[in-house]
Design an enzyme around this catalytic site. Structure first.
Site, short mmCIF file in Angstrom:
data_model
loop_
_atom_site.label_atom_id
_atom_site.label_comp_id
_atom_site.label_asym_id
_atom_site.label_seq_id
_atom_site.Cartn_x
_atom_site.Cartn_y
_atom_site.Cartn_z
N LYS A 93 10.03 50.25 10.01
CA LYS A 93 8.64 50.45 10.44
C LYS A 93 7.68 50.45 9.25
O LYS A 93 6.49 50.17 9.41
CB LYS A 93 8.50 51.76 11.22
CG LYS A 93 9.08 51.69 12.62
CD LYS A 93 8.81 52.95 13.41
CE LYS A 93 9.30 52.82 14.84
NZ LYS A 93 9.06 54.05 15.62
N ASP A 171 17.13 59.98 18.66
CA ASP A 171 15.84 59.37 18.32
C ASP A 171 14.84 59.61 19.45
O ASP A 171 13.71 60.08 19.24
CB ASP A 171 16.06 57.88 18.09
CG ASP A 171 14.80 57.13 17.71
OD1 ASP A 171 13.84 57.76 17.24
OD2 ASP A 171 14.79 55.90 17.88
#
Length: 223
Positions: A93, A171
């Site tokens: 990311k 997650d």
């Protein structure tokens, strides 16, 4: 200017933000090119976002992975691989354009496609630095779904590495517990409902059940 920097702390590799200097003239200092542990430059005004929604999230996810690894009686080697993978799972990311990563509204199809490259980008960056293939593969596949409609490869069921299935549930659980930049945190009751509803579709049923048991146990301990 800040740098997203790979560091080794307490035997685990993590990403941290470090203050630095950059005049934009790479022919002068070449710090980004010569230091293989620097992922990317981070604008100072964006640093808080990266810290909160990427780096801190990875640390919390690793803590959840530790709890699940204990509940599942994973051996020491598996536990270490899982925790290390969690600490780096969203490293890709940092390589996605900030305007897409931080967008508050729904992503356009092309923006979503770019976002879905982050596991591949992260895995590629780690592979170039000779990280163990087990860790690279978990990072690469942590957005695969048990029902086969995840990304990047559309793997299904036992075709997804088991530790990646564990990481996927941890997650998602942390994202719900802590909130995202575009969605507020939710109560644990709702998290349990989501884990139940998506068991066998998004999540490995055994892992989802284990996560629910952990949440229940922590709720009881706080009563």
């Amino acid at each position: 200017m800040e740098f997203a920097l790979l560091v080794l702390n307490d035997e685990y590799h993590k990403v941290e933000l470090a203050g630095g200097y950059c005049d934009g003239k790479c022919g002068v200092c070449r710090k980004c090119i010569n230091n293989r542990n620097i992922l990317t430059l981070i604008k100072e005004e964006n640093a808080e976002f990266y810290q909160k929604y990427v780096l801190d999230h990875q640390t919390r996810t690793a803590e959840l992975c530790k709890k699940v690894s204990e509940a599942l009686s994973l051996d020491e080697g598996e536990r270490r691989i899982l925790i290390q993978s969690a600490l780096l799972h969203d490293i890709g990311k940092l390589l996605i354009p900030f305007n897409i990563l931080s967008k508050n509204g729904p992503l356009l199809p092309f923006e979503r496609r770019i976002m879905e490259f982050h596991p591949l980008k992260g895995a590629e960056w780690l592979r170039e630095r000779n990280f163990p293939e087990e860790i690279v593969t978990i990072v690469e596949t942590h957005h695969e779904r048990y029902d086969g409609i995840g990304y990047p490869y559309g793997l299904k069921g036992n075709g997804i590495p088991f530790l990646a299935r564990v990481l996927a549930a941890c997650d998602a659980t942390d994202a719900m517990m802590s909130g995202r930049h575009y969605k507020a945190a939710v109560e644990k009751k709702f998290i349990i409902e989501e884990l139940l509803r998506n068991s066998g579709s998004q999540f490995d049923p055994m892992v989802a059940r284990t996560m629910i048991e952990i949440i229940h146990e922590e709720e009881m301990a706080n009563v």
